[in-house]
Design an enzyme around this catalytic site. Structure first.
Site, PDB file in Angstrom:
ATOM      1  N   ASN A  37      61.409 -14.397  18.474  1.00 56.20           N
ATOM      2  CA  ASN A  37      60.045 -14.995  19.153  1.00 56.20           C
ATOM      3  C   ASN A  37      60.400 -15.684  20.696  1.00 56.20           C
ATOM      4  OD1 ASN A  37      57.245 -14.827  19.315  1.00 56.20           O
ATOM      5  ND2 ASN A  37      57.164 -16.605  17.842  1.00 56.20           N
ATOM      6  N   ARG A 147      49.986 -23.974   2.633  1.00 54.09           N
ATOM      7  CA  ARG A 147      50.854 -24.946   3.824  1.00 54.09           C
ATOM      8  C   ARG A 147      49.629 -25.543   4.472  1.00 54.09           C
ATOM      9  NH1 ARG A 147      54.087 -23.641   9.299  1.00 54.09           N
ATOM     10  NH2 ARG A 147      52.101 -23.433   9.993  1.00 54.09           N
ATOM     11  N   TYR A 159      51.086 -28.112  16.772  1.00 54.74           N
ATOM     12  CA  TYR A 159      51.798 -27.120  15.977  1.00 54.74           C
ATOM     13  C   TYR A 159      51.087 -26.887  14.845  1.00 54.74           C
ATOM     14  CZ  TYR A 159      54.349 -24.492  13.022  1.00 54.74           C
ATOM     15  OH  TYR A 159      54.804 -23.367  12.046  1.00 54.74           O
ATOM     16  N   ASP A 222      54.528 -28.512   7.237  1.00 55.77           N
ATOM     17  CA  ASP A 222      55.802 -28.015   8.169  1.00 55.77           C
ATOM     18  C   ASP A 222      55.578 -29.256   9.225  1.00 55.77           C
ATOM     19  OD1 ASP A 222      57.730 -27.284   9.995  1.00 55.77           O
ATOM     20  OD2 ASP A 222      56.756 -25.108  10.005  1.00 55.77           O
ATOM     21  N   HIS A 224      57.884 -29.380  11.910  1.00 54.50           N
ATOM     22  CA  HIS A 224      58.751 -28.701  12.974  1.00 54.50           C
ATOM     23  C   HIS A 224      59.388 -29.574  13.905  1.00 54.50           C
ATOM     24  CE1 HIS A 224      58.056 -24.995  15.674  1.00 54.50           C
ATOM     25  NE2 HIS A 224      57.740 -24.547  14.495  1.00 54.50           N
ATOM     26  N   GLU A 274      64.532 -22.386   8.996  1.00 54.18           N
ATOM     27  CA  GLU A 274      64.164 -21.387   9.706  1.00 54.18           C
ATOM     28  C   GLU A 274      64.757 -20.867  11.146  1.00 54.18           C
ATOM     29  OE1 GLU A 274      60.475 -22.492   9.982  1.00 54.18           O
ATOM     30  OE2 GLU A 274      60.068 -22.471  12.004  1.00 54.18           O
ATOM     31  N   ARG A 295      65.538 -21.751   4.263  1.00 51.54           N
ATOM     32  CA  ARG A 295      64.485 -21.129   4.840  1.00 51.54           C
ATOM     33  C   ARG A 295      64.850 -19.743   5.763  1.00 51.54           C
ATOM     34  NH1 ARG A 295      59.741 -20.932   4.944  1.00 51.54           N
ATOM     35  NH2 ARG A 295      59.403 -21.537   7.413  1.00 51.54           N
ATOM     36  N   GLU A 351      57.204 -17.546   2.320  1.00 50.98           N
ATOM     37  CA  GLU A 351      55.989 -17.645   3.282  1.00 50.98           C
ATOM     38  C   GLU A 351      55.269 -16.163   3.797  1.00 50.98           C
ATOM     39  OE1 GLU A 351      57.584 -19.227   7.050  1.00 50.98           O
ATOM     40  OE2 GLU A 351      55.481 -20.164   7.692  1.00 50.98           O
ATOM     41  N   TRP A 414      59.851 -28.951  19.926  1.00 51.15           N
ATOM     42  CA  TRP A 414      58.590 -28.305  19.684  1.00 51.15           C
ATOM     43  C   TRP A 414      58.385 -27.990  18.268  1.00 51.15           C
ATOM     44  CZ3 TRP A 414      57.108 -23.327  18.330  1.00 51.15           C
ATOM     45  CH2 TRP A 414      55.674 -23.105  17.867  1.00 51.15           C
TER      46      TRP A 414
HETATM   47  O1  EZ4 Z   1      57.123 -21.836  14.332  1.00 49.74           O
HETATM   48  O2  EZ4 Z   1      57.894 -18.578  13.573  1.00 49.74           O
HETATM   49  O3  EZ4 Z   1      57.434 -22.183   9.262  1.00 49.74           O
HETATM   50  N1  EZ4 Z   1      57.048 -21.756  10.128  1.00 49.74           N
HETATM   51  C1  EZ4 Z   1      57.203 -21.826  11.456  1.00 49.74           C
HETATM   52  C2  EZ4 Z   1      56.859 -20.780  12.425  1.00 49.74           C
HETATM   53  C3  EZ4 Z   1      57.613 -20.650  13.593  1.00 49.74           C
HETATM   54  C4  EZ4 Z   1      57.614 -19.485  14.495  1.00 49.74           C
HETATM   55  C5  EZ4 Z   1      58.338 -19.529  15.536  1.00 49.74           C
HETATM   56  O4  EZ4 Z   1      58.616 -18.251  16.007  1.00 49.74           O
HETATM   57  O5  EZ4 Z   1      57.639 -22.653  11.632  1.00 49.74           O
HETATM   58  O6  EZ4 Z   1      55.290 -20.921  12.694  1.00 49.74           O
HETATM   59 CO    CO Z   2      58.712 -23.831   9.902  1.00 49.60          CO
END
Ligand code: EZ4
Ligand code: CO
Length: 414
Positions: A37, A147, A159, A222, A224, A274, A295, A351, A414
């Site tokens: 992404n 979630r 986010y 999340d 993030h 992730e 993840r 997910e 972010w």
């Molecule tokens: O921000 O896949 O858990 N899911 C996430 C996603 C990520 C995006 C980034 O490309 O954190 O929403």
């Molecule tokens: Co995430």
């Protein structure tokens, strides 16, 4: 059985996807997801300039050898671009092998260990009434795990929250509650962040959700990657009364040791990975049992071969899978995760942020979602068909994930 063509397909049916298609001299075709992404064209170039020429004429049955050839052979190891490219090749070769065997892919991974994969969906709202609506909508669609992300008072855009500014819009123009973070444009959108405001607000939100929806519903959240270890420890502790299924990405985990501090302070289950791309990114976390769910997505961590190895390693520490499944993992990457999740012994949760109808038109996936569970189809291989005419009708559009600044302008995670 030799690989005769390797095509890199870039298309944007509302969002960008990079897909690798390998075909063999006897007419089998396999697909792999190479979507990264916001950096899509880097992987597309890595594949078309440096990988595709090496694949032509190779034996399509050599999945492990090809993985090692691309991983060791690059000399410059790891990294999201390299590992997304390797993942796409690996996935496409598994797709081919299963089609040759005339079996759904999970059969080649050891057969089904379960009848379906429990998934979680993304509920969000700028405030509690919106969030409750979104949760109810997800429950009505059959989701059995949710979630929860909300706006934070004082912050314009946060986010995970599908506010009117960033809600995705469905085919019929209806607002979708699921959140699509990448936004079309030549440069990334800038968001602002205030950790203290967030930490004050989130426990009250989870308390309200528990009050409204009861103790049984599995809830996830999340973070993030936005907290320091001690802030993460404090959050985990403050959320213990609300019995989360997991708390995700509490710190930027380049520093795996940060999770040791978090773990010492809280029994809230932790999920991470992730943005990881190899098994090495998990070593300390697994061996010291610092997390509960891994993840990584098939498309970001080197493919089915590599992710199965990660989950086998996790299993000896009773750590389970929690594969990343946002809309930027294409239906090819999701199908791969569904086959793998069907086969492994230590499946945790998957997910599932539904793709748009336009994305389904391009990929035509055959997996099914019912009663909160995803299941693979019995079609041979991955069970996904790429429609070239649809792909060509939607050329690449520049799109980026947002960047984040603190209120004083400092760049933040972010
Ligand atoms: O921000 O896949 O858990 N899911 C996430 C996603 C990520 C995006 C980034 O490309 O954190 O929403
Ligand atoms: Co995430």
């Amino acid at each position: 059985m030799q690989i005769s063509t390797a095509e890199v397909l870039v298309s944007s049916p509302g969002r960008n996807f990079v897909t690798l298609r390998l075909t063999t001299d006897d007419g089998f075709a396999g697909l792999g997801d190479a979507t990264l992404n916001g950096r899509e064209l880097a992987v597309a170039a890595y594949l078309s300039e440096h990988v595709a020429p090496l694949l032509i004429g190779r034996d399509a049955h050599l999945i492990e050898d090809t993985w090692q050839y691309l991983y060791r052979g690059a000399y410059w190891r790891r990294g999201p671009v390299t590992m997304a490219a390797i993942a796409a090749v690996d996935t496409a070769l598994w797709d081919i092998k299963a089609k040759v065997a005339d079996l759904p892919l999970y059969q080649l991974l050891g057969g089904a260990s379960r009848s379906g994969l429990l998934v979680y969906g993304h509920a969000s709202g700028k405030d509690l009434p919106d969030l409750f609506d979104s949760i109810r909508e997800h429950l009505a669609q059959g989701y059995r795990a949710i979630r929860v992300q909300t706006g934070v008072p004082g912050l314009h855009s946060v986010y995970g929250v599908a506010s009117s500014a960033n809600a995705s819009v469905g085919e019929g123009g209806e607002r979708r509650y699921d959140y699509e973070p990448a936004r079309a444009g030549a440069i990334p959108v800038e968001e602002t962040w205030d950790t203290r405001a967030y930490l004050r607000h989130v426990p009250a939100v989870l308390e309200a959700v528990r009050g409204e929806f009861g103790p049984q519903l599995p809830l996830l959240h999340d973070v993030h990657h936005r907290l320091t270890p001690i802030q993460a420890a404090k959050l985990g502790k403050s959320l213990e009364p609300y019995d989360l299924f997991w708390l995700e990405d509490v710190t930027p985990a380049e520093n795996q040791s940060a999770l040791r501090l978090v773990r010492q302070h809280t029994t809230t289950p932790l999920a991470i990975g992730e943005v990881f791309n190899t098994i090495w990114d998990y070593r300390e976390l697994f061996e010291e049992q610092l997390i509960d769910y891994a993840r990584s997505a098939v498309s970001h961590a080197g493919g089915i071969t590599a992710l199965r190895r990660i989950f086998d390693y996790a299993a000896i520490y009773q750590i389970k899978s929690g594969v990343h499944g946002p809309t930027d993992v294409s239906p090819v990457g999701l199908a791969a995760a569904i086959h793998l999740g069907t086969a492994i012994p230590n499946f945790g949760i998957q997910e599932y942020m539904r793709h748009s109808p336009a994305t389904h038109e391009l990929f035509r996936p055959s997996y099914t979602f019912a009663d909160g569970m995803l299941a693979p189809s019995e079609a041979p291989g991955l069970g996904v068909d790429y429609d070239d005419a649809v792909g060509q009708a939607h050329p690449y559009r520049a799109a980026y994930l947002p960047v984040n600044r603190l209120l004083d302008g400092t760049m933040h995670d972010w």
